[in-house]
Design a protein around this motif. Sequence first.
Motif, PDB file in Angstrom:
ATOM      1  N   PHE A   1      -7.796 106.859  13.964  1.00 25.89           N
ATOM      2  CA  PHE A   1      -7.711 106.230  12.644  1.00 25.89           C
ATOM      3  C   PHE A   1      -6.282 105.787  12.310  1.00 25.89           C
ATOM      4  CE2 PHE A   1     -11.138 109.313  12.761  1.00 25.89           C
ATOM      5  CZ  PHE A   1     -12.214 108.511  12.436  1.00 25.89           C
TER       6      PHE A   1
ATOM      7  N   LEU B   1     -19.053 104.782   3.053  1.00 26.55           N
ATOM      8  CA  LEU B   1     -17.910 104.859   3.951  1.00 26.55           C
ATOM      9  C   LEU B   1     -17.393 103.436   4.111  1.00 26.55           C
ATOM     10  CD1 LEU B   1     -17.521 106.918   7.118  1.00 26.55           C
ATOM     11  CD2 LEU B   1     -17.054 104.494   7.238  1.00 26.55           C
TER      12      LEU B   1
ATOM     13  N   GLU C   1      -6.002 102.198  10.835  1.00 25.79           N
ATOM     14  CA  GLU C   1      -7.182 101.848  10.052  1.00 25.79           C
ATOM     15  C   GLU C   1      -7.070 102.422   8.644  1.00 25.79           C
ATOM     16  OE1 GLU C   1     -10.437 103.407  12.329  1.00 25.79           O
ATOM     17  OE2 GLU C   1      -9.916 102.214  14.059  1.00 25.79           O
TER      18      GLU C   1
ATOM     19  N   LYS D   1     -10.708  97.953   9.812  1.00 26.79           N
ATOM     20  CA  LYS D   1     -10.105  97.991  11.146  1.00 26.79           C
ATOM     21  C   LYS D   1      -9.742  96.562  11.516  1.00 26.79           C
ATOM     22  CE  LYS D   1     -10.925  99.479  15.851  1.00 26.79           C
ATOM     23  NZ  LYS D   1     -11.779 100.239  16.746  1.00 26.79           N
TER      24      LYS D   1
ATOM     25  N   LEU E   1      -9.438 104.102   5.797  1.00 29.37           N
ATOM     26  CA  LEU E   1     -10.735 104.758   5.714  1.00 29.37           C
ATOM     27  C   LEU E   1     -10.898 105.361   4.320  1.00 29.37           C
ATOM     28  CD1 LEU E   1     -13.312 105.829   7.103  1.00 29.37           C
ATOM     29  CD2 LEU E   1     -11.980 107.822   7.784  1.00 29.37           C
TER      30      LEU E   1
ATOM     31  N   LEU F   1     -14.501 101.382   6.027  1.00 29.64           N
ATOM     32  CA  LEU F   1     -13.510 101.425   7.094  1.00 29.64           C
ATOM     33  C   LEU F   1     -12.973 100.019   7.314  1.00 29.64           C
ATOM     34  CD1 LEU F   1     -12.147 102.958   9.492  1.00 29.64           C
ATOM     35  CD2 LEU F   1     -14.146 102.349  10.836  1.00 29.64           C
TER      36      LEU F   1
ATOM     37  N   PHE G   1     -19.384 107.453  13.662  1.00 33.49           N
ATOM     38  CA  PHE G   1     -18.349 106.432  13.842  1.00 33.49           C
ATOM     39  C   PHE G   1     -18.665 105.504  15.015  1.00 33.49           C
ATOM     40  CE2 PHE G   1     -15.916 109.262  11.091  1.00 33.49           C
ATOM     41  CZ  PHE G   1     -15.423 108.335  10.190  1.00 33.49           C
TER      42      PHE G   1
END
Length: 138
Positions: free
Chosen positions: A12, A42, A15, A46, A17, A44, A131
Motif C-alpha cells: 500500500f 473500501l 496507494e 492506485k 486507502l 482504493l 484485495f
Amino acid sequence: MRNYIKNNPLKFENEELYIIRNQSKKGLGIFADGDFYPDFILWLVKEEKQYITFIEPHGMAHESIYGAKAQLFKKLKDLETRLNDSTIALDSFILTPTNISDIDGGVITKEDCFKNHVLLMSDVDYVEKLFIGVLGEE
C-alpha cells in the motif's frame, strides 16, 4: 483488515486507502432486491484508478452465493461498463463467518465462493483474497 495493512506496508506504499463505515438506512444504498446498505465502502486509489468496493459482513446460512446480495458485483460491473470510465472500478464482496458446509447445502467449493465474491472469514487469507479480487489479480 487493519492487521493485514499494517503487516503489508509495501503493498500500500504508493496507494491511498480508505475504509468508510456506511450508515444503515441513511448512507449509500444500493437497490438490488430491496434496500441494501452495505456496511463498508473500501476506496482504493492506485495510480490513476479508483477501486470502489462495497463490503458486507453477512451470514450465509440462509442465503445463497447466487442470491441478490452476493451477485451485486455483477450489477456493479455492468454499471462500470456503462460508465465507460477506465479510471473507476466498481465491485462488491460478502465476508461471511458461515462455515462452507452450511452454505448452499454444503455442495459448493471455496472456488465457487470466490468466483461469486463471497469470502470465508475462516480462511486466514480472506483479507488478502479481498484485495486480490478488488484489484482483479489472480
